[in-house]
Design a protein around this motif. Sequence first.
Motif, short mmCIF file in Angstrom:
data_model
loop_
_atom_site.label_atom_id
_atom_site.label_comp_id
_atom_site.label_asym_id
_atom_site.label_seq_id
_atom_site.Cartn_x
_atom_site.Cartn_y
_atom_site.Cartn_z
N PHE A 26 0.86 -1.18 0.00
CA PHE A 26 0.00 0.00 0.00
C PHE A 26 0.90 1.23 0.00
O PHE A 26 1.85 1.31 0.79
N TYR B 232 1.24 5.28 0.53
CA TYR B 232 0.59 6.45 1.14
C TYR B 232 1.30 7.76 0.79
O TYR B 232 0.94 8.81 1.32
N ARG C 224 -6.93 -6.69 8.59
CA ARG C 224 -6.86 -5.31 9.08
C ARG C 224 -5.46 -4.98 9.57
O ARG C 224 -4.74 -5.83 10.11
N VAL D 297 -3.25 -1.06 11.04
CA VAL D 297 -3.23 0.39 11.20
C VAL D 297 -1.83 0.86 10.93
O VAL D 297 -0.85 0.18 11.26
N TYR E 143 -4.19 5.47 9.62
CA TYR E 143 -5.04 4.75 8.68
C TYR E 143 -5.40 3.39 9.27
O TYR E 143 -4.56 2.65 9.77
N ASN F 6 -6.79 0.12 7.83
CA ASN F 6 -6.98 -0.55 6.57
C ASN F 6 -7.63 -1.91 6.80
O ASN F 6 -7.18 -2.68 7.65
N SER F 7 -8.63 -2.22 6.03
CA SER F 7 -9.31 -3.51 6.13
C SER F 7 -9.82 -3.92 4.77
O SER F 7 -10.00 -3.09 3.87
N TYR G 21 -9.53 -3.52 -0.58
CA TYR G 21 -9.00 -2.93 0.63
C TYR G 21 -9.45 -1.47 0.72
O TYR G 21 -9.42 -0.73 -0.27
N ARG G 22 -9.76 -1.04 1.95
CA ARG G 22 -10.27 0.32 2.13
C ARG G 22 -9.61 0.91 3.37
O ARG G 22 -9.47 0.26 4.40
N ASP G 23 -9.15 2.15 3.26
CA ASP G 23 -8.53 2.86 4.37
C ASP G 23 -9.56 3.73 5.08
O ASP G 23 -10.35 4.43 4.43
N GLN G 24 -9.47 3.72 6.38
CA GLN G 24 -10.30 4.58 7.22
C GLN G 24 -9.36 5.38 8.11
O GLN G 24 -8.50 4.80 8.77
N VAL G 25 -9.52 6.69 8.14
CA VAL G 25 -8.68 7.54 8.98
C VAL G 25 -9.31 7.58 10.37
O VAL G 25 -10.40 8.12 10.56
#
Length: 940
Positions: free
Chosen positions: A124, A126, A146, A148, A157, A159-160, A166-170
């Motif tokens: 990934f 960033y 998952r 982080v 982030y 990530n899961s 895959y999708r990142d969540q802040v």
Amino acid sequence: MAPMPTENGVNGDDEREEEEEEEVDEEEEEPRLKYQRIGGSIPTLLSNDAASCIAVAERMIALGTLDGTVHILDFLGNQVKEYPVHTAAVNDLSFDIEGEYVGSCSDDGSVVVHSLFTDEKMKFDYHRPMKAIALDPEYSRKTSRRFVAGGLAGHLYFNSKKWLGYRDQVLHSGEGPIHAVKWRRSLIAWANDAGVKVYDAANAQRVTFIERPQGSPRPELLLPHLVWQDDTLLVIGWGTSVKIASIRTNEHKGTNGTYRQIPVASMNKVDIVASFQTSYYISGIAPFGDSLVVLAYIPGEENGEKEFSSTIPSRQGNAQRPEVRVVTWNNDELATDALPVHGFEHYKAKDYSLAHSPFSGSSYAGGQWAAGVEPLYYIVSPKDVVIAKPRDAEDHIVWLLKHGRHEKALAAVEAGQARSELLDEVGSRYLDHLIVERKYAEAASLCPKLLRGSASAWERWVFHFAHLRQLPVLVPYMPTENPRLRDTAYEVALVALATNSSFHKDLLLTVKSWPPVIYSALPVISTIEPQLNTSSMTDALKEALAELYVIDGQYEKACTLYADLMKPDIFEFIEKHSLHDAIREKVVHLMMVDCKRAVPLFIQNKDLIPPAEIVSQLLAARNKCDSRYFLHVYLRSLFEASPHAGKDFHDMQVELYADYDPKMLLPFLRSSQHYTLEKAYDICVKRDLLREQVFVLGRMGNAKEALAIIINKLGDMEEAVEFVTMQHDDELWEELIKQCLHKPEMVGMLLEHTVGNLDPLYIVNVVPNGLEIPRLRDRLVKIITDYRTETSLRHGCNDILKADCVNLLVKYYKEARRAVCLTSEGDGARAKSDDSRDFQATERALSVRTMEVKSKTRGDSRCCMCFDPFSIQNVSVIVFFCCHAYHTTCLMDSMHSVSDQKGSGENDEYEDDDDEEDEDDDTRSGVPRLRCILCTTAAS
């Protein structure tokens, strides 16, 4: 740069450090950890590169470097795999709980997750340097995959993996770069410029916030360190501050084993259970049971503020060694160790990192290592990786030995805290220490415990003690079996005891207790013999020499020494080994040991040791013992055994009896004929032995003087009468009566005791008129009564004697009429044949005594019936005590004719009464008696 903090706790630390320094001066404390530089592939890998971070799983180690490579190593440092996935320095690494995946982040802005056992790889990007990463502990178990991660962008982030990828969540942003992140179960903790935050991934809620310590260096210069000790305890090390936070979440475990949520209103918060300041910068922190392991960076005294002014390593090389400190939650230091890492002089605090092996098994939730699992700590510097582990029992023992605490080291080994092989080293060093301290006795007493069954070790120490002239103290502990040493070792030990008079008793005990087969007695004997008859010869040494003589078979020499020592068991020793010749010169010694046992021994062997020699030795020992008493005992026993064996010493024996056993003197005087009467009489007079004087005077022929002693001194009339009776002298009777006439009581006693010896009337007639004799009437009545009794007894005895004579004559006459059958060898053979039926019937019928005569000649004797010589007819002969002899056939024929006449009743009158009695006896027995025909005819 902020100055060194002076908050609460720092000053207290300084005071404690001063106190501990004083204690260290007195007694150095044992470290808690031991260290070892990891080898394998690491030296090669770091020779052209530098380590930047490390992560530890249950089965392997991940090491990140400045060139962007992730190296997978085993615990020995050998490279297993290599992932060159980054183009810049690797900043952080993270394993899942199963150790199947490893995640890495780099300054190149990428995050890469590798499967260690498959080709699976996720990368990934960033676009900004990433400083921290944490995989979900259950990354390999869940399909969500998952993790982080965060970095200089300030975003954390989450990530899961979703349905569409895959999708990142802040999770958080806006408070500066993310410097560290750690994930435990559902809790995620991260540190930024503001402080530490905790997020609960299970309910997507932030749990708490812990403010950054005041005065701490900027995070990019000195990174904060986060460690989950268990599911609720978070350890934070930041700058010089340590905090331990207890996180209480809203996640509760249900009855079916699943987690359930509780309302947000009832969410628990954080409790700071421990907080303290340090005097050093924290480069890493990890749990250590109920304590903490801290990697401490010691700032310089003058350039403390400049330590973090540059990220470039110092060229001056004035940095101090990093230290590993074990502290409690109250900042009580338990141990401090300085690490000699390569190039420490040029490194700063952020160049070091600390990681620990993960908790495993059922202890994962409890924040402890499982039973049997050794906690490991990895200290990383740019060019070095050092492993630290708790010191085990063997390390403890080695440290005790190094610091001279040998007693404690030995106790630890005996308690089973280390390998049994370590006992040899501990024992050897402990003994060396005691020898140096001159504690020889203590060292000797510990040898059985320390040397155990090693024969070579025993022999080495035996000769070492001998070299130090201290072998006697070791002898009591030397083994004689299991192990058995060489003969030389035992001989050297015995010689050492023999040459030191203080240990002669120990030598004796040792010789008696050691089996004779383990050594040779000759070398020890040759050492002791020169000491005989010198001042150094003691009784114990002499007895030990005797025991050695016995072992060597020199029984006569041993017997001589036993006699000198007057050992009570010498008599059994003499009998056991037949050493009667050896006692010839030890008469006095044996008598002094036990005269009651020595005397029978001398008498039994009087042919080997003549009485004259024994007497001479005893007479010569007057100053050593009571030789006269020993002479008396010996001569008395000799006289009882053989009255004539010691006849030359009977004069001496008279005096000895008079001195030691006067009651037995008179029997001796009566039994012996070999003493001088005059000497014996003088001895008796000197000792006032009256009865002995009487006997000696009587034997000398001076009966009157002897009688005077009996009457005047003994006053024993019965003895006087007995004495006169034995002399058979009528004049002596007159003397007895004469001496008694003037003593009325003696006259009465004389009347009582002269019955049967002297006529009482004579005594009465010679008694002067008017002499009053006490109890005269009673005594006269007694005399008459005794006289009558005596007369009656004499008549009765005469009658009995006559009757006995008659009975014996009759018995002799009957026996004389019996016949004796004389047979030859031929006759005996014929008697066994059927043709001799008459003779067999005769022998069965008659109870006569027979004897076989082996001679075939009969001389010139003839048969009184046929007058043929007995030598003509080879037949049996019947002989009577009247000297008449008949052929058996002739006698039997004559007997038959006589029987016929008696049967017809023609000649009954010729039988006398005795014949009738004999015939009655024959009739009763049913057997006819053989009679001499001539004597029977003549009698009739």
